[in-house]
Design a protein around this motif. Sequence first.
Motif, PDB file in Angstrom:
ATOM      1  N   THR A   1       0.831  -1.199   0.000  1.00 42.43           N
ATOM      2  CA  THR A   1       0.000   0.000   0.000  1.00 42.43           C
ATOM      3  C   THR A   1       0.864   1.246   0.000  1.00 42.43           C
ATOM      4  OG1 THR A   1      -1.489  -1.266   1.398  1.00 42.43           O
ATOM      5  CG2 THR A   1      -1.986   1.065   1.118  1.00 42.43           C
TER       6      THR A   1
ATOM      7  N   VAL B   1       0.828   4.137  -2.794  1.00 44.56           N
ATOM      8  CA  VAL B   1       0.393   5.477  -2.374  1.00 44.56           C
ATOM      9  C   VAL B   1       1.516   6.472  -2.592  1.00 44.56           C
ATOM     10  CG1 VAL B   1      -0.092   6.883  -0.339  1.00 44.56           C
ATOM     11  CG2 VAL B   1      -1.392   4.822  -0.733  1.00 44.56           C
TER      12      VAL B   1
ATOM     13  N   VAL C   1      -5.178  -9.599   7.576  1.00 50.45           N
ATOM     14  CA  VAL C   1      -5.322  -8.141   7.440  1.00 50.45           C
ATOM     15  C   VAL C   1      -6.471  -7.820   6.495  1.00 50.45           C
ATOM     16  CG1 VAL C   1      -4.188  -6.024   6.710  1.00 50.45           C
ATOM     17  CG2 VAL C   1      -2.889  -7.773   7.909  1.00 50.45           C
TER      18      VAL C   1
ATOM     19  N   ILE D   1      -9.852  -8.707   8.000  1.00 46.01           N
ATOM     20  CA  ILE D   1     -10.294  -7.669   8.946  1.00 46.01           C
ATOM     21  C   ILE D   1     -10.909  -6.498   8.183  1.00 46.01           C
ATOM     22  CG2 ILE D   1      -9.489  -5.924  10.583  1.00 46.01           C
ATOM     23  CD1 ILE D   1      -7.462  -7.898  11.606  1.00 46.01           C
ATOM     24  N   LEU D   2     -10.239  -6.104   7.104  1.00 45.48           N
ATOM     25  CA  LEU D   2     -10.704  -4.930   6.355  1.00 45.48           C
ATOM     26  C   LEU D   2     -12.057  -5.146   5.715  1.00 45.48           C
ATOM     27  CD1 LEU D   2      -7.497  -3.650   4.552  1.00 45.48           C
ATOM     28  CD2 LEU D   2      -8.805  -2.492   6.323  1.00 45.48           C
TER      29      LEU D   2
ATOM     30  N   THR E   1     -14.293   0.073   7.140  1.00 43.60           N
ATOM     31  CA  THR E   1     -13.759   0.255   5.797  1.00 43.60           C
ATOM     32  C   THR E   1     -14.769   0.985   4.923  1.00 43.60           C
ATOM     33  OG1 THR E   1     -12.630  -1.821   6.144  1.00 43.60           O
ATOM     34  CG2 THR E   1     -12.637  -0.946   3.917  1.00 43.60           C
TER      35      THR E   1
ATOM     36  N   GLU F   1     -14.438   4.433   5.597  1.00 43.81           N
ATOM     37  CA  GLU F   1     -13.202   5.003   5.073  1.00 43.81           C
ATOM     38  C   GLU F   1     -13.261   5.248   3.566  1.00 43.81           C
ATOM     39  OE1 GLU F   1     -10.526   3.646   8.725  1.00 43.81           O
ATOM     40  OE2 GLU F   1     -11.144   2.213   7.204  1.00 43.81           O
TER      41      GLU F   1
ATOM     42  N   VAL G   1     -15.210   8.312   3.011  1.00 45.00           N
ATOM     43  CA  VAL G   1     -14.410   9.517   3.240  1.00 45.00           C
ATOM     44  C   VAL G   1     -13.528   9.798   2.026  1.00 45.00           C
ATOM     45  CG1 VAL G   1     -12.527  10.480   4.604  1.00 45.00           C
ATOM     46  CG2 VAL G   1     -14.387   9.297   5.735  1.00 45.00           C
ATOM     47  N   LEU G   2     -12.949   8.731   1.493  1.00 42.69           N
ATOM     48  CA  LEU G   2     -12.077   8.891   0.327  1.00 42.69           C
ATOM     49  C   LEU G   2     -12.854   9.492  -0.837  1.00 42.69           C
ATOM     50  CD1 LEU G   2      -9.154   8.209  -0.423  1.00 42.69           C
ATOM     51  CD2 LEU G   2      -9.990   6.083  -1.412  1.00 42.69           C
TER      52      LEU G   2
ATOM     53  N   ALA H   1     -13.559  13.081  -0.134  1.00 48.88           N
ATOM     54  CA  ALA H   1     -12.364  13.902  -0.328  1.00 48.88           C
ATOM     55  C   ALA H   1     -12.166  14.179  -1.815  1.00 48.88           C
ATOM     56  CB  ALA H   1     -11.143  13.199   0.252  1.00 48.88           C
TER      57      ALA H   1
ATOM     58  N   ALA I   1     -14.636  16.747  -2.839  1.00 50.77           N
ATOM     59  CA  ALA I   1     -14.299  18.068  -2.289  1.00 50.77           C
ATOM     60  C   ALA I   1     -13.164  18.691  -3.071  1.00 50.77           C
ATOM     61  CB  ALA I   1     -13.921  17.935  -0.819  1.00 50.77           C
TER      62      ALA I   1
ATOM     63  N   PHE J   1      -7.688  -2.194  -1.850  1.00 56.26           N
ATOM     64  CA  PHE J   1      -6.953  -0.941  -1.705  1.00 56.26           C
ATOM     65  C   PHE J   1      -5.726  -0.921  -2.606  1.00 56.26           C
ATOM     66  CE2 PHE J   1      -9.129  -0.236   2.423  1.00 56.26           C
ATOM     67  CZ  PHE J   1      -9.487   1.075   2.207  1.00 56.26           C
TER      68      PHE J   1
ATOM     69  N   LEU K   1      -4.952   1.104  -6.119  1.00 61.73           N
ATOM     70  CA  LEU K   1      -3.855   2.065  -6.278  1.00 61.73           C
ATOM     71  C   LEU K   1      -2.985   1.714  -7.479  1.00 61.73           C
ATOM     72  CD1 LEU K   1      -3.080   2.489  -2.517  1.00 61.73           C
ATOM     73  CD2 LEU K   1      -3.644   4.341  -4.094  1.00 61.73           C
TER      74      LEU K   1
ATOM     75  N   THR L   1      -8.876   8.478  -6.602  1.00 58.81           N
ATOM     76  CA  THR L   1      -7.504   8.853  -6.927  1.00 58.81           C
ATOM     77  C   THR L   1      -7.448   9.562  -8.274  1.00 58.81           C
ATOM     78  OG1 THR L   1      -6.856   6.845  -5.788  1.00 58.81           O
ATOM     79  CG2 THR L   1      -5.156   7.981  -7.015  1.00 58.81           C
TER      80      THR L   1
END
Lengths: 108, 929
Positions: free
Chosen positions: B654, B658, B733, B736-737, B745, B748, B751-752, B755, B758, B819, B823, B910
Amino acid sequence: MELLYALTLGVLTMSGVYLLLRARTFPVVVGLTLISYAVNLFLFAMGRLHTGKPAVLGQVAEHADPLPQALVLTAIVIGFAMTAFALVLALRAQGELENDHVDGRGKR
Amino acid sequence: MTLALIVLLPLLSFFLPLLTDTKGRSLCALATMVAPVLGLILLWSHAATVFSGGVVVQSWPWIERLGLTISFRLDGLSFLFALLILGIGILVIIYARYYLSKNDPMGRFFFFLLLFMAAMLGVVLSENLLLMMFFWELTSLSSFLLIGYWSHSSDARKGARMALAVTGGGGLALLAGVLLLGQVVGSYELSVVLASGDLIREHALYPLILVLVLLGVFTKSAQFPFHFWLPHAMAAPTPVSAYLHSATMVKAGVFLLARLYPALSDTDLWFFLVSITGMATLLLGACTALFQHDLKGLLAYSTISHLGLITLLFGLDTQLAAVAAVFHIINHATFKASLFMAAGIIDHETGTRDMRRINGLWKYMPHTATLAMVAASAMAGVPLLNGFLSKEMFFTETLQQHQFGNFSWMVPLVAVIAGVFSVAYSLRFIHDVFFNGKPVNLPKFPPHEPSRYMKIPVEILVALCLLVGLVPGFTVAGLLAVAAAATLGGDLPTYSLAIWHGFNLPLAMSVVALLVGVLIYFGRHRLLGWHVHLPRLDAKNLFERVIQRLVNQAAMLTLRIENSSLQRYLLWMLLTALLMSGFWLMQLPSLVGPMPMTPVDGATLVGAVLLMLTAAATAYWHRRRLVSLVMLSVVGLFVALAFARFSAPDLALTQLSVESVTIILMMLALFFLPRTSPAESSGLRRGRDLLIAGLAGVLVTGLCLAVLTRPYDSIAGYFLANSLSGGGGTNVVNVILVDFRGFDTLGEVTVLAIAGAAIYALIHGLRLRKPSVDEQGWTWARDAHPFMLVNLSRLILPLALMVSVYIFLRGHNLPGGGFIAGLITAVALILQYIASGHAWSQARWGVDFHHLAGAGVIIAGLTGVGSWLFGYPFLTSAFDHFAIPLVGEIELATALLFDLGVYLTVVGATLLILSNLGKLSIHAAREPE
């Protein structure tokens, strides 16, 4: 190892905080990025440091704590969104105010 | 349920007046009346219980840990008040229908009125004191809205603000008092509080509680020295004055005196504080009322005086005094509401409220005059009217008390003086307005009787004054008995409501008051002349000055702290963070914990040193921005390596992807920003910043070391044990996500996406100057799309996409997932934008990134909702193994679908961000220099 890790984080934070206090937008965003690296590493370290124990079942007998990893994974992505937002804000300020001072009142 | 409904009905029906506003005024008023009429019916259904001395309590748990329950109580006292609120409320609605002009928004008025009604009902019906506080504040707020209804008038705005400041401030004191009371008693339920009178009175905090509660009471009920807001609240429309400032809201204070009488009274402190405040208010209000030329001003000061009378009664040390107080609450509400309504009619018909101009109205409006005269006589305490009865009781009780020792004679004296003035101003209301010559220069002439229906509420109230005054035994006796019994919280003392008690001292006091009052009125010209020369204290100006000074000082203080400098804010924030965490770190007995440290290997040491060096270099070369950025990218890569080194392959992947996106983004931004930062900070400033940065570094190092060397417990075991069996994946991992913490998630990725949106909004319409030369002063290359890069990037695209699909699919079991795959795809696509330009890529891509990001969030959300269809909680995942020809057996989980949502959101957001920034450079390039 732990001491080295902690020292690295300290230097990252120090560089980040110093940049955060600069008067121009770009260094502030760079500082923010450095601090988010430090924060991510710090959160990650809450699961302690493990060598060769990825949290993938069936490969090794012991596993690192997967929970901080999952938290940090999303934090990295959100951190990117935040950096991008701060950058675009800086661009907007540059466009509107024709200068890149953080308070919008520097020399042009 | 019924009690809660009484309170809630006005709230629930708030939309009725708003909806019917345009459909006609009568309909609007009728729609508003639905709630109070239903409320009255519900109230009446409990009448039998209440009149037999019962108490109805209905409660539901709410926030039990705070002692806050939704509980309502109906006993005699709350029954009386609810009756007043609902009954007079209905009359006021009828009256307002005719009072408001066509230009006033009626729907809004009735909406505020309903809000206030609900708040007031809540205050009197609450069993829980905290709940009562909630409604108490709501009465302040809604009365603010009602007083300021004519918001175009400066007086209305100032009056509303003053009322809110005074009653709201008192409300805060009351809240503190109630909280202390609850702490002392251990419960906020009235039944418990009322039964714990002895406990409260003997507690060390009793004086504080009492003073705080009384502050709330005195501000609300306009007691001296907080009385000044009430006359200024007269800027409200008259229906509001009739409702709030005579019958209900100002009575909330005295209601609380009655309500808490068993819990707080019966101490010297109570008797002194309450009776002296009451006396001061009684006298001040009565004397000032006579000198008012404004009709409503006279009524306002008279209200203050009568509230003082009620307060004084609660402060007298005889049980009968409380009964008299309750009786006077009823009587005052009826005669004062009708007087306000009459004043409103006169204002409405003549266009003024100045008594120096309104004279001789008897000739023009005899009907209204009769009604007003009866009500004013009740206010003066003329026999055969209700005011007389409670005033006689008042005089009797002032003679019965002995709480001031040798000065006890003072109380009846004050009572008689107030009675004298009360007669004088009542007479002024009657004689000045309806007789006393001819009208002087009225804005509307000739005045005439108002609409028939506008008088109905006044007639009903005046009829009540008469009925109570003539046959108290048949009308008010029962209600008074239960209300007074509930107030005293025990047995009722014997009293008689008879009109004639024989020749006695109270009667003599009444006669003196009447005679001297008449004398004073007819000698008023000399008094008024004397009054003109008195130094004038304008409460409004004084209040405004104090408020203005407060605001100025607050603004100065704010400016000092908040000087709109980001550097200053960051400094404060960092220092606070340093102090807060540094303090706790200091408390540790030793920084390094008991766990042994693991040895350092050479490769890690080299990596760590490089990381530190590049981080320092990023800061050191911060003024040469491109160099700084390059250093930053190296730091990012080493962070990715650190994740890989310490068993976190997912994080490494990640971070790596990123990092690429971030650096591209920053380079794009840097294109429009200056390439270098000017040297601005002084050496001292840099030294200070370096010191803070150093301290922060030391703090983080210490914190990190302290944590890393201490043992810990983790809930990781659960995830490791259940990942395969419960989530169907071996990459814990990822499980969990997308499974265990899927809800997080989902938040999240939302929010992404936000963003991204915005940033799009921020960039939209942004115009930036494109620099013509680079840092070294060279012009840009002519070839925007180099041949090699274009061809290489097109070759890479399918490969990169394939890798991302692979990473995506294997994510559940091996490092990877939505994720990371998202990316990688984003980076591959961005490469096309960089190599071949925005137009070329956009034409071939053909998908709107907004839609992509939105679709991702929706898919992830729908996956969660999907589990509802099978009767499972939100985001429960299912998985199974399928055999597909040629491919073999594969495992498919619904979590994969969720991960697809994550993938699409990441790609969408992105690219939304980057392609828009890139597009900016095209606009800039087209713009002439």
